[in-house]
Motif scaffolding. Structure first.
Motif, PDB file in Angstrom:
ATOM      1  N   VAL A 151       0.833  -1.194   0.000  1.00 16.53           N
ATOM      2  CA  VAL A 151       0.000   0.000   0.000  1.00 16.53           C
ATOM      3  C   VAL A 151       0.875   1.254   0.000  1.00 16.53           C
ATOM      4  CG1 VAL A 151      -1.760   1.321   1.228  1.00 16.53           C
ATOM      5  CG2 VAL A 151      -1.883  -1.179   1.185  1.00 16.53           C
ATOM      6  N   VAL A 152       0.584   2.160  -0.922  1.00 22.60           N
ATOM      7  CA  VAL A 152       1.251   3.456  -0.990  1.00 22.60           C
ATOM      8  C   VAL A 152       0.229   4.515  -0.610  1.00 22.60           C
ATOM      9  CG1 VAL A 152       2.373   5.144  -2.487  1.00 22.60           C
ATOM     10  CG2 VAL A 152       2.832   2.705  -2.797  1.00 22.60           C
ATOM     11  N   ASP A 153       0.483   5.225   0.491  1.00 26.17           N
ATOM     12  CA  ASP A 153      -0.419   6.285   0.937  1.00 26.17           C
ATOM     13  C   ASP A 153      -0.219   7.505   0.047  1.00 26.17           C
ATOM     14  OD1 ASP A 153      -2.011   8.095   2.194  1.00 26.17           O
ATOM     15  OD2 ASP A 153      -0.879   8.165   4.072  1.00 26.17           O
ATOM     16  N   ALA A 154      -1.221   7.804  -0.782  1.00 30.41           N
ATOM     17  CA  ALA A 154      -1.110   8.902  -1.743  1.00 30.41           C
ATOM     18  C   ALA A 154      -2.058  10.046  -1.413  1.00 30.41           C
ATOM     19  CB  ALA A 154      -1.381   8.386  -3.152  1.00 30.41           C
ATOM     20  N   ALA A 155      -2.533  10.121  -0.188  1.00 29.31           N
ATOM     21  CA  ALA A 155      -3.472  11.172   0.199  1.00 29.31           C
ATOM     22  C   ALA A 155      -2.859  12.548  -0.050  1.00 29.31           C
ATOM     23  CB  ALA A 155      -3.842  11.021   1.673  1.00 29.31           C
ATOM     24  N   GLY A 156      -3.608  13.392  -0.729  1.00 29.73           N
ATOM     25  CA  GLY A 156      -3.145  14.737  -1.013  1.00 29.73           C
ATOM     26  C   GLY A 156      -2.200  14.851  -2.190  1.00 29.73           C
ATOM     27  N   LYS A 157      -1.854  13.745  -2.802  1.00 34.60           N
ATOM     28  CA  LYS A 157      -0.932  13.753  -3.940  1.00 34.60           C
ATOM     29  C   LYS A 157      -1.697  13.551  -5.248  1.00 34.60           C
ATOM     30  CE  LYS A 157       3.113  12.077  -1.381  1.00 34.60           C
ATOM     31  NZ  LYS A 157       2.491  11.875  -0.064  1.00 34.60           N
ATOM     32  N   VAL A 158      -1.113  14.012  -6.345  1.00 35.36           N
ATOM     33  CA  VAL A 158      -1.728  13.914  -7.666  1.00 35.36           C
ATOM     34  C   VAL A 158      -1.088  12.764  -8.434  1.00 35.36           C
ATOM     35  CG1 VAL A 158      -1.999  15.069  -9.899  1.00 35.36           C
ATOM     36  CG2 VAL A 158      -2.366  16.348  -7.778  1.00 35.36           C
ATOM     37  N   LEU A 159      -1.922  11.915  -9.020  1.00 33.95           N
ATOM     38  CA  LEU A 159      -1.431  10.796  -9.832  1.00 33.95           C
ATOM     39  C   LEU A 159      -1.632  11.116 -11.307  1.00 33.95           C
ATOM     40  CD1 LEU A 159      -0.262   7.882  -9.587  1.00 33.95           C
ATOM     41  CD2 LEU A 159      -2.615   7.061  -9.913  1.00 33.95           C
ATOM     42  N   LEU A 160      -0.551  11.004 -12.058  1.00 36.48           N
ATOM     43  CA  LEU A 160      -0.560  11.283 -13.488  1.00 36.48           C
ATOM     44  C   LEU A 160      -0.077  10.063 -14.262  1.00 36.48           C
ATOM     45  CD1 LEU A 160       1.303  14.742 -13.395  1.00 36.48           C
ATOM     46  CD2 LEU A 160      -1.170  14.406 -13.555  1.00 36.48           C
ATOM     47  N   PRO A 161      -0.440   9.958 -15.546  1.00 38.75           N
ATOM     48  CA  PRO A 161       0.236   8.960 -16.376  1.00 38.75           C
ATOM     49  C   PRO A 161       1.716   9.313 -16.455  1.00 38.75           C
ATOM     50  CG  PRO A 161      -1.061  10.465 -17.723  1.00 38.75           C
ATOM     51  CD  PRO A 161      -1.407  10.769 -16.302  1.00 38.75           C
ATOM     52  N   GLY A 162       2.582   8.312 -16.578  1.00 37.53           N
ATOM     53  CA  GLY A 162       4.011   8.565 -16.658  1.00 37.53           C
ATOM     54  C   GLY A 162       4.330   9.588 -17.731  1.00 37.53           C
ATOM     55  N   LEU A 163       5.216  10.517 -17.403  1.00 39.59           N
ATOM     56  CA  LEU A 163       5.540  11.591 -18.338  1.00 39.59           C
ATOM     57  C   LEU A 163       6.365  11.059 -19.509  1.00 39.59           C
ATOM     58  CD1 LEU A 163       6.489  14.448 -15.834  1.00 39.59           C
ATOM     59  CD2 LEU A 163       4.217  13.717 -16.610  1.00 39.59           C
ATOM     60  N   VAL A 164       6.257  11.739 -20.645  1.00 39.90           N
ATOM     61  CA  VAL A 164       6.968  11.368 -21.869  1.00 39.90           C
ATOM     62  C   VAL A 164       7.693  12.611 -22.391  1.00 39.90           C
ATOM     63  CG1 VAL A 164       6.749  10.508 -24.222  1.00 39.90           C
ATOM     64  CG2 VAL A 164       5.240   9.611 -22.427  1.00 39.90           C
ATOM     65  N   ASP A 165       8.989  12.496 -22.602  1.00 40.33           N
ATOM     66  CA  ASP A 165       9.773  13.630 -23.109  1.00 40.33           C
ATOM     67  C   ASP A 165      10.182  13.361 -24.551  1.00 40.33           C
ATOM     68  OD1 ASP A 165      11.114  15.991 -23.319  1.00 40.33           O
ATOM     69  OD2 ASP A 165      12.901  15.333 -22.256  1.00 40.33           O
ATOM     70  N   LEU A 166       9.721  14.192 -25.449  1.00 43.65           N
ATOM     71  CA  LEU A 166      10.007  14.019 -26.875  1.00 43.65           C
ATOM     72  C   LEU A 166      11.350  14.620 -27.281  1.00 43.65           C
ATOM     73  CD1 LEU A 166       8.320  12.763 -29.252  1.00 43.65           C
ATOM     74  CD2 LEU A 166       7.707  15.099 -29.878  1.00 43.65           C
ATOM     75  N   HIS A 167      12.110  15.168 -26.301  1.00 40.84           N
ATOM     76  CA  HIS A 167      13.331  15.891 -26.675  1.00 40.84           C
ATOM     77  C   HIS A 167      14.347  15.814 -25.538  1.00 40.84           C
ATOM     78  CE1 HIS A 167      14.936  19.683 -28.926  1.00 40.84           C
ATOM     79  NE2 HIS A 167      15.935  19.048 -28.317  1.00 40.84           N
ATOM     80  N   THR A 168      15.139  14.743 -25.545  1.00 42.96           N
ATOM     81  CA  THR A 168      16.143  14.522 -24.506  1.00 42.96           C
ATOM     82  C   THR A 168      17.495  14.246 -25.164  1.00 42.96           C
ATOM     83  OG1 THR A 168      14.493  13.499 -23.046  1.00 42.96           O
ATOM     84  CG2 THR A 168      16.799  13.084 -22.527  1.00 42.96           C
ATOM     85  N   HIS A 169      18.544  14.812 -24.591  1.00 42.57           N
ATOM     86  CA  HIS A 169      19.903  14.507 -25.049  1.00 42.57           C
ATOM     87  C   HIS A 169      20.565  13.596 -24.007  1.00 42.57           C
ATOM     88  CE1 HIS A 169      19.901  17.524 -28.312  1.00 42.57           C
ATOM     89  NE2 HIS A 169      19.139  18.210 -27.480  1.00 42.57           N
ATOM     90  N   LEU A 170      20.800  12.353 -24.391  1.00 38.05           N
ATOM     91  CA  LEU A 170      21.427  11.389 -23.486  1.00 38.05           C
ATOM     92  C   LEU A 170      22.926  11.261 -23.708  1.00 38.05           C
ATOM     93  CD1 LEU A 170      18.721   8.565 -23.355  1.00 38.05           C
ATOM     94  CD2 LEU A 170      19.108  10.451 -21.746  1.00 38.05           C
ATOM     95  N   ARG A 171      23.424  11.839 -24.806  1.00 32.31           N
ATOM     96  CA  ARG A 171      24.864  11.989 -25.093  1.00 32.31           C
ATOM     97  C   ARG A 171      25.603  10.690 -25.435  1.00 32.31           C
ATOM     98  NH1 ARG A 171      24.047  17.066 -26.294  1.00 32.31           N
ATOM     99  NH2 ARG A 171      24.060  18.541 -24.550  1.00 32.31           N
ATOM    100  N   GLU A 172      25.079   9.544 -25.058  1.00 36.86           N
ATOM    101  CA  GLU A 172      25.748   8.278 -25.358  1.00 36.86           C
ATOM    102  C   GLU A 172      25.243   7.731 -26.684  1.00 36.86           C
ATOM    103  OE1 GLU A 172      26.902   4.097 -23.062  1.00 36.86           O
ATOM    104  OE2 GLU A 172      25.180   5.254 -22.388  1.00 36.86           O
ATOM    105  N   PRO A 173      26.137   7.348 -27.609  1.00 33.11           N
ATOM    106  CA  PRO A 173      27.589   7.202 -27.468  1.00 33.11           C
ATOM    107  C   PRO A 173      28.352   8.511 -27.718  1.00 33.11           C
ATOM    108  CG  PRO A 173      26.902   6.454 -29.636  1.00 33.11           C
ATOM    109  CD  PRO A 173      25.646   6.813 -28.903  1.00 33.11           C
ATOM    110  N   GLY A 174      29.543   8.585 -27.131  1.00 35.76           N
ATOM    111  CA  GLY A 174      30.504   9.604 -27.500  1.00 35.76           C
ATOM    112  C   GLY A 174      30.766  10.705 -26.504  1.00 35.76           C
ATOM    113  N   ARG A 175      29.750  11.109 -25.703  1.00 37.83           N
ATOM    114  CA  ARG A 175      29.962  12.164 -24.714  1.00 37.83           C
ATOM    115  C   ARG A 175      29.507  11.683 -23.341  1.00 37.83           C
ATOM    116  NH1 ARG A 175      31.511  17.394 -25.627  1.00 37.83           N
ATOM    117  NH2 ARG A 175      31.917  17.163 -23.397  1.00 37.83           N
TER     118      ARG A 175
END
Length: 428
Positions: A40-64
């Motif tokens: 059980v996770v007590d989520a009282a007072g917290k907002v639940l959202l679908p997992g976020l999706v980022d269409l623009h991320t620089h992960l740098r691998e490979p090479g940096r």
């Protein structure tokens, strides 16, 4: 996997409900659900959202890997509430072949903190002269559908047209970095009053707006999809609004930093504020917020751009452009859009999860919080306020413009297909 019962969460900011996760799937949503031996996770007072999706991320691998790796970048993503990110192609070597995009895709699968969908380069080596292996990257194990030379503009209209025609065959999209290179030679910051006073080379708004105008017309002519990366000016908003009114298949993104920060900050000459496109004026910031609220701008994308210390801790002219953003994006959106009344949490879920998943065709992400859907979820303590301390970042880099700034909201839990990647603010 054991069952997890999220008790009393405000789903999309609405009335409190219980959400039962069974394995990789949401089993039930309702009130008074029986835990039945579930964690059980007590989520009282917290907002639940679908997992976020980022269409623009620089992960740098490979090479940096001195800046970021797929592992550190996806750990940062989990801390920010993301369950999927799209990795930009400006790596070393460039992600312009099936082999490189498959490498990035498999690294994401191995690490497991969030799904990683590679973005393929539009042109070979990001040089803008010859189309890359678009079809081969799409048909690879990575299944690439988004292509971008981000960091460089596809400024040749013929090449851009050919790219739009090519991706149309399999429903792909070209994500354009809108920057006319001839108009930005030597540019250091937004062209305007502040640049004139500081004596720094100006980056005119028209350098962005002229490319966007050209590309929406090309997309209309071809009948293909174009996506505008990190839109930053009021004029760009008006062009996209006009294109959408004509039924042109254009989508656009705005970064958190362009929703909050202005070119006035450059007066400090602190290179942490050096970014591409540059920070603009207060008028532009207002236009961007309004456009995100009314749907002219479709999504928020971080443009997470990590750099090692030595690339930012130097004089302004020599500093690299870019800011990290995965771990602060949701807080900035709460500050600029939710707490100002421009968006509710359902709107945030659309702009930061459903819409980017739809544009990038991220299967299983951006789905409703309802029974039978994949358990990709984010729990947010929206009442929290705290100062940003980059020393605690999961990212390998620390080039945040928010150090010491107080921001609202804190992601406490992230679940990827029912597996907790973040619990009580700590990575699992």
């Amino acid at each position: 996997m054991s069952k997890i019962l999220i008790r009393g969460a405000e789903v999309l900011g609405g009335a409190p409900q219980d959400v039962l996760i069974d394995g990789e799937t949401i089993a039930a949503v309702g009130t008074g659900l029986d835990a039945g031996g579930a964690e059980v996770v007590d989520a009282a007072g917290k907002v639940l959202l679908p997992g976020l999706v980022d269409l623009h991320t620089h992960l740098r691998e490979p090479g940096r890997e001195d800046s970021e790796t797929v592992l550190t970048g996806t750990r940062a993503a989990a801390c920010g509430g993301y369950t999927a990110v799209f990795a930009m192609a400006n790596t070393f070597p460039v992600a312009d072949t099936a082999g490189v995009v498959e490498q990035v895709y498999r690294l994401g699968q191995e690490h497991g903190y969030c799904d990683v969908q590679p973005i393929g380069a539009v042109t070979v080596g990001l040089a803008g002269r010859q189309l890359a292996e678009l079809g081969a990257m799409h048909e690879s194990a990575a299944g690439v559908t988004v292509f971008s030379d981000d960091g460089k503009c596809v400024d040749d209209a013929v090449i851009m047209r050919r790219a739009l025609e090519y991706v149309k065959a399999f429903g792909g999209v070209v994500a354009q970095h809108a920057q006319e290179p001839r108009l930005t030679e030597g540019a250091q910051m937004n062209e305007g009053v502040v640049s004139a006073e500081l004596g720094l080379g100006g980056w005119p708004a028209v350098a962005e707006e002229s490319i966007i105008a050209r590309d929406v017309l090309l997309a209309d002519h071809v009948g293909s999809r174009v996506h505008i990366c990190h839109l930053s000016t009021a004029g760009s908003v008006e062009i996209v609004r006009w294109a959408k009114s004509r039924g042109i298949a254009v989508t656009a993104e705005v970064t958190p930093h362009h929703l909050l920060l202005t070119d006035e900050l450059v007066r400090s000459y602190n290179p942490v504020y050096k970014v591409n496109p540059p920070l603009r004026t207060e008028r532009d910031v207002r236009a961007l917020r309004e456009a995100l609220a009314d749907g002219t701008i479709d999504i928020v994308a971080t443009d997470h751009a990590p750099h090692p210390h030595e690339d930012k801790d130097c004089e302004w002219a020599a500093a690299a452009m870019g800011m990290v953003g995965l771990e602060t994006a949701l807080s900035v959106v709460q500050e600029t859009m939710v707490d100002t009344g421009l968006l509710d949490w359902a709107g945030v879920a659309d702009r930061m999860s459903s819409a980017p998943a739809r544009i990038g065709r991220a299967t299983g992400h951006g789905r409703p919080v309802s029974a039978g859907e994949p358990a990709n979820l984010t729990l947010v303590d929206t009442a929290y306020r705290g100062r940003v301390d980059p020393a605690g970042f999961a990212s390998r880099s620390r080039n945040t413009p928010y150090e010491g700034r107080e921001l609202p909201g804190r992601v406490t839990h992230t679940w990827l297909r029912g597996k907790a990647t973040l619990v009580d603010g700590k990575l699992t």
